[in-house]
Design a protein around this motif. Sequence first.
Motif, PDB file in Angstrom:
ATOM      1  N   LEU A 138      -0.532 -11.616  16.459  1.00  0.00           N
ATOM      2  CA  LEU A 138      -1.650 -12.456  16.003  1.00  0.00           C
ATOM      3  C   LEU A 138      -1.308 -13.940  16.124  1.00  0.00           C
ATOM      4  CD1 LEU A 138      -2.765 -10.365  12.899  1.00  0.00           C
ATOM      5  CD2 LEU A 138      -4.041 -10.670  15.040  1.00  0.00           C
ATOM      6  N   LEU A 139      -0.083 -14.301  15.800  1.00  0.00           N
ATOM      7  CA  LEU A 139       0.322 -15.709  15.944  1.00  0.00           C
ATOM      8  C   LEU A 139       0.296 -16.126  17.413  1.00  0.00           C
ATOM      9  CD1 LEU A 139       3.153 -15.954  13.277  1.00  0.00           C
ATOM     10  CD2 LEU A 139       0.930 -17.104  13.231  1.00  0.00           C
ATOM     11  N   LYS A 140       0.667 -15.182  18.280  1.00  0.00           N
ATOM     12  CA  LYS A 140       0.586 -15.462  19.722  1.00  0.00           C
ATOM     13  C   LYS A 140      -0.871 -15.683  20.118  1.00  0.00           C
ATOM     14  CE  LYS A 140       2.045 -13.295  24.065  1.00  0.00           C
ATOM     15  NZ  LYS A 140       2.598 -12.024  24.589  1.00  0.00           N
ATOM     16  N   LYS A 141      -1.742 -14.847  19.580  1.00  0.00           N
ATOM     17  CA  LYS A 141      -3.177 -14.924  19.881  1.00  0.00           C
ATOM     18  C   LYS A 141      -3.749 -16.283  19.481  1.00  0.00           C
ATOM     19  CE  LYS A 141      -7.242 -12.083  19.060  1.00  0.00           C
ATOM     20  NZ  LYS A 141      -7.229 -10.671  19.386  1.00  0.00           N
ATOM     21  N   VAL A 142      -3.306 -16.821  18.321  1.00  0.00           N
ATOM     22  CA  VAL A 142      -3.836 -18.122  17.888  1.00  0.00           C
ATOM     23  C   VAL A 142      -2.967 -19.281  18.397  1.00  0.00           C
ATOM     24  CG1 VAL A 142      -4.948 -17.110  15.853  1.00  0.00           C
ATOM     25  CG2 VAL A 142      -2.671 -18.120  15.610  1.00  0.00           C
ATOM     26  N   LEU A 145       2.901 -18.738  17.935  1.00  0.00           N
ATOM     27  CA  LEU A 145       4.102 -17.911  17.793  1.00  0.00           C
ATOM     28  C   LEU A 145       5.351 -18.782  17.637  1.00  0.00           C
ATOM     29  CD1 LEU A 145       5.238 -15.045  17.688  1.00  0.00           C
ATOM     30  CD2 LEU A 145       5.443 -15.107  20.176  1.00  0.00           C
ATOM     31  N   ASN A 146       5.358 -19.923  18.326  1.00  0.00           N
ATOM     32  CA  ASN A 146       6.531 -20.818  18.256  1.00  0.00           C
ATOM     33  C   ASN A 146       6.669 -21.520  16.912  1.00  0.00           C
ATOM     34  OD1 ASN A 146       4.231 -22.361  18.653  1.00  0.00           O
ATOM     35  ND2 ASN A 146       5.281 -23.951  19.815  1.00  0.00           N
ATOM     36  N   LYS A 147       5.652 -21.367  16.050  1.00  0.00           N
ATOM     37  CA  LYS A 147       5.688 -22.015  14.723  1.00  0.00           C
ATOM     38  C   LYS A 147       5.967 -21.012  13.605  1.00  0.00           C
ATOM     39  CE  LYS A 147       4.324 -26.248  15.905  1.00  0.00           C
ATOM     40  NZ  LYS A 147       5.252 -27.376  15.825  1.00  0.00           N
ATOM     41  N   GLN A 161      -5.261 -24.000   9.932  1.00  0.00           N
ATOM     42  CA  GLN A 161      -6.464 -23.157   9.938  1.00  0.00           C
ATOM     43  C   GLN A 161      -6.285 -21.969  10.873  1.00  0.00           C
ATOM     44  OE1 GLN A 161      -8.570 -22.077   8.069  1.00  0.00           O
ATOM     45  NE2 GLN A 161     -10.263 -23.548   7.998  1.00  0.00           N
ATOM     46  N   ARG A 162      -5.567 -22.168  11.975  1.00  0.00           N
ATOM     47  CA  ARG A 162      -5.320 -21.042  12.883  1.00  0.00           C
ATOM     48  C   ARG A 162      -4.384 -20.014  12.236  1.00  0.00           C
ATOM     49  NH1 ARG A 162      -3.646 -25.047  17.143  1.00  0.00           N
ATOM     50  NH2 ARG A 162      -2.599 -23.391  18.271  1.00  0.00           N
ATOM     51  N   VAL A 163      -3.420 -20.493  11.438  1.00  0.00           N
ATOM     52  CA  VAL A 163      -2.568 -19.562  10.672  1.00  0.00           C
ATOM     53  C   VAL A 163      -3.438 -18.790   9.675  1.00  0.00           C
ATOM     54  CG1 VAL A 163      -0.675 -19.347   9.007  1.00  0.00           C
ATOM     55  CG2 VAL A 163      -0.468 -20.951  10.915  1.00  0.00           C
ATOM     56  N   ALA A 164      -4.378 -19.491   9.032  1.00  0.00           N
ATOM     57  CA  ALA A 164      -5.272 -18.834   8.063  1.00  0.00           C
ATOM     58  C   ALA A 164      -6.099 -17.738   8.755  1.00  0.00           C
ATOM     59  CB  ALA A 164      -6.183 -19.859   7.399  1.00  0.00           C
ATOM     60  N   ILE A 165      -6.502 -17.978   9.984  1.00  0.00           N
ATOM     61  CA  ILE A 165      -7.246 -16.963  10.751  1.00  0.00           C
ATOM     62  C   ILE A 165      -6.337 -15.768  11.042  1.00  0.00           C
ATOM     63  CG2 ILE A 165      -8.388 -16.469  12.956  1.00  0.00           C
ATOM     64  CD1 ILE A 165      -9.426 -19.401  12.907  1.00  0.00           C
ATOM     65  N   ALA A 166      -5.101 -16.050  11.495  1.00  0.00           N
ATOM     66  CA  ALA A 166      -4.145 -14.968  11.777  1.00  0.00           C
ATOM     67  C   ALA A 166      -3.875 -14.164  10.509  1.00  0.00           C
ATOM     68  CB  ALA A 166      -2.842 -15.543  12.338  1.00  0.00           C
ATOM     69  N   ARG A 167      -3.759 -14.885   9.377  1.00  0.00           N
ATOM     70  CA  ARG A 167      -3.493 -14.204   8.103  1.00  0.00           C
ATOM     71  C   ARG A 167      -4.644 -13.253   7.739  1.00  0.00           C
ATOM     72  NH1 ARG A 167      -3.070 -17.879   2.826  1.00  0.00           N
ATOM     73  NH2 ARG A 167      -5.177 -18.341   3.527  1.00  0.00           N
ATOM     74  N   ALA A 168      -5.887 -13.713   7.926  1.00  0.00           N
ATOM     75  CA  ALA A 168      -7.041 -12.843   7.633  1.00  0.00           C
ATOM     76  C   ALA A 168      -7.056 -11.635   8.575  1.00  0.00           C
ATOM     77  CB  ALA A 168      -8.338 -13.643   7.760  1.00  0.00           C
ATOM     78  N   VAL A 193      -9.495 -24.715  16.818  1.00  0.00           N
ATOM     79  CA  VAL A 193      -9.917 -23.647  15.899  1.00  0.00           C
ATOM     80  C   VAL A 193     -11.133 -22.923  16.477  1.00  0.00           C
ATOM     81  CG1 VAL A 193     -10.812 -23.151  13.580  1.00  0.00           C
ATOM     82  CG2 VAL A 193      -8.955 -24.814  13.884  1.00  0.00           C
ATOM     83  N   LEU A 194     -12.089 -23.691  17.007  1.00  0.00           N
ATOM     84  CA  LEU A 194     -13.283 -23.073  17.599  1.00  0.00           C
ATOM     85  C   LEU A 194     -12.905 -22.198  18.792  1.00  0.00           C
ATOM     86  CD1 LEU A 194     -15.827 -26.037  17.406  1.00  0.00           C
ATOM     87  CD2 LEU A 194     -15.651 -24.056  15.886  1.00  0.00           C
ATOM     88  N   LYS A 195     -11.888 -22.639  19.550  1.00  0.00           N
ATOM     89  CA  LYS A 195     -11.448 -21.852  20.706  1.00  0.00           C
ATOM     90  C   LYS A 195     -10.884 -20.506  20.242  1.00  0.00           C
ATOM     91  CE  LYS A 195      -8.358 -22.253  24.648  1.00  0.00           C
ATOM     92  NZ  LYS A 195      -6.944 -22.555  24.659  1.00  0.00           N
ATOM     93  N   THR A 196     -10.121 -20.530  19.143  1.00  0.00           N
ATOM     94  CA  THR A 196      -9.587 -19.288  18.576  1.00  0.00           C
ATOM     95  C   THR A 196     -10.730 -18.370  18.152  1.00  0.00           C
ATOM     96  OG1 THR A 196      -7.598 -20.408  17.805  1.00  0.00           O
ATOM     97  CG2 THR A 196      -8.156 -18.356  16.704  1.00  0.00           C
TER      98      THR A 196
END
Length: 259
Positions: A138-142, A145-147, A161-168, A193-196
Amino acid sequence: MHATTTDLMIDARDIHKSFGNIEVLKGVDIQVARSEVVAIIGSSGSGKSTLLRCLNYLEKIDTGSIAIGNDFLVRNNNHHRAQYVSEAQIKSICARMGMVFQQFNLFPHMTVLQNVIEAPITVKKMKRDQIVPLAEELLKKVGLLNKQDAYPSQLSGGQKQRVAIARALAMQPQIMLFDEPTSALDPELTGEVLKTMQQLAEDKMTMVVVTHEMGFAREVANKVLFMDKGVIVESGEARSFFTSPQHVRTQAFLSSMLN
């Protein structure tokens, strides 16, 4: 094409909600089919966020019915008051929905990876070695992953916000609800974020998005609902909604947003 009942992921009807003597939702209907992206737009105070919060029990409705998939979360009893199912059923139904808020609400003392795996381990009782590969995916998807070993304080707003999306997503929901996910971000961070979210739409995730990003609503949503003063004034297929809005209130709102 009308969605059959089995295809409906969310079926909310005649939703009424008041805070004290202020009626915020005045008989709202919203139906969301599987894999559909529905954008809800409207000015502040129109009831958009309250509607979203009612769908997953963050707010309780006064009257009306909400079904998620084939299961009722709430419906009116004989006295025409909303009656919810049992706590256990509420939990199981709401677990099908992930939610992303304006504020990221990440745990500051946990790394990015720990933030993503926390809920599946504590709520779903998953084993760490089960969830870590999914979390990394999921981190790779958003694009983060390197973070995975960074802390929230080391991230930009868009990254948080992208981490929050991965978390959900780590809870493997069937439906994602977004409440103004970009409103706390600087304009240059909004795009990532919109791209994710656009990628999620391409992956056929069922999504309900409260947003003021008209470009996203027009390009990514299948259906747009315009709310004003606690009612849905107009709804329609995204492109025609923007090219030929029917209602004078919709026209006024869009011209104020797009000019």
